[in-house]
Design a protein around this motif. Structure first.
Motif, mmCIF file in Angstrom:
data_model
loop_
_atom_site.group_PDB
_atom_site.id
_atom_site.type_symbol
_atom_site.label_atom_id
_atom_site.label_comp_id
_atom_site.label_asym_id
_atom_site.label_seq_id
_atom_site.Cartn_x
_atom_site.Cartn_y
_atom_site.Cartn_z
ATOM 1 N N GLY A 122 0.777 -1.238 0.000
ATOM 2 C CA GLY A 122 0.000 0.000 0.000
ATOM 3 C C GLY A 122 0.804 1.280 0.000
ATOM 4 O O GLY A 122 0.270 2.361 0.250
ATOM 5 N N PHE A 123 2.116 1.197 -0.290
ATOM 6 C CA PHE A 123 2.938 2.403 -0.363
ATOM 7 C C PHE A 123 2.482 3.252 -1.538
ATOM 8 O O PHE A 123 2.092 2.730 -2.583
ATOM 9 N N THR A 124 2.531 4.564 -1.368
ATOM 10 C CA THR A 124 2.069 5.455 -2.432
ATOM 11 C C THR A 124 3.189 6.255 -3.080
ATOM 12 O O THR A 124 2.990 6.838 -4.142
ATOM 13 N N LEU A 125 4.369 6.287 -2.453
ATOM 14 C CA LEU A 125 5.469 7.061 -3.013
ATOM 15 C C LEU A 125 6.780 6.318 -2.796
ATOM 16 O O LEU A 125 7.111 5.933 -1.681
ATOM 17 N N GLN A 150 3.587 17.397 -2.200
ATOM 18 C CA GLN A 150 2.206 17.025 -1.858
ATOM 19 C C GLN A 150 2.085 15.507 -1.674
ATOM 20 O O GLN A 150 1.477 15.038 -0.719
ATOM 21 N N GLN A 151 2.681 14.743 -2.605
ATOM 22 C CA GLN A 151 2.630 13.287 -2.496
ATOM 23 C C GLN A 151 3.393 12.792 -1.270
ATOM 24 O O GLN A 151 2.976 11.824 -0.622
ATOM 25 N N LEU A 152 4.492 13.447 -0.937
ATOM 26 C CA LEU A 152 5.258 13.080 0.251
ATOM 27 C C LEU A 152 4.431 13.303 1.508
ATOM 28 O O LEU A 152 4.377 12.436 2.388
ATOM 29 N N LEU A 153 3.771 14.451 1.605
ATOM 30 C CA LEU A 153 2.933 14.735 2.767
ATOM 31 C C LEU A 153 1.829 13.688 2.902
ATOM 32 O O LEU A 153 1.573 13.175 3.997
#
Length: 171
Positions: A122-125, A150-153
């Protein structure tokens, strides 16, 4: 993480894996030998005589591993570490730090397993720094700085956990 790709020769190698002679088969493990993996990553490559992984850096990353933040994906042949990579996981963010190989395809296989694992967990980045041609073959891209922030946050505030589960590849 959704646009995961695999180059044709690596796909062929992975498909043939179950038919390989035992001494040529790769086994992937997670976090079983972090110290030797980071030391493998710290070895100078090619004509270089120095590495950016200093003793202080290695010590710090080892401490982060003991705290559960840094991880290794390791590739073995005949129970001998022949490749792998290390990185840091903070919730849904994974930052790749370094990789190495002693045998052809060992780091490629470790990276592919990592990418499948991150997607499954489920990692997104996944950040590897600049998306070089080598990383682009896996579908990794460069994104604008504001988009990255934004993606990091979003990623570091997502309740995702890095597990020691080695994914089963299906082709």
């Amino acid at each position: 993480m959704q646009d995961l790709k695999i180059q044709k020769n690596l796909l062929r190698r992975l498909k043939k894996e179950k038919f390989q002679e035992p001494e040529k088969k790769f086994e992937v493990r997670i976090n079983t030998n972090f110290e030797q993996t980071i030391l493998g990553c710290a070895q100078p490559r090619g004509q270089k005589t120095k590495t950016w992984l200093t003793p202080e850096y290695i010590k710090t990353v080892m401490e982060l591993h003991k705290m559960g933040f840094t991880h290794s994906i390791e590739t073995y042949q005949n129970n001998v570490l022949v490749g792998g990579l290390i990185g840091i996981a903070i919730n849904g963010y994974f930052g790749g730090m370094s990789l190495f190989h002693k045998v052809d395809n060992a780091s490629k296989i470790a990276l592919y397993y990592l990418l499948v694992k991150l997607r499954d967990d489920g990692f997104t980045l996944h950040d590897v720094g600049p998306a070089t041609e080598w990383f682009r073959q896996y579908g990794l891209i460069t994104i604008p700085r504001d988009d990255f922030r934004q993606q990091l946050l979003t990623a570091i505030t997502s309740p995702v956990q890095f597990t020691n589960h080695v994914p089963v590849l299906e082709f």
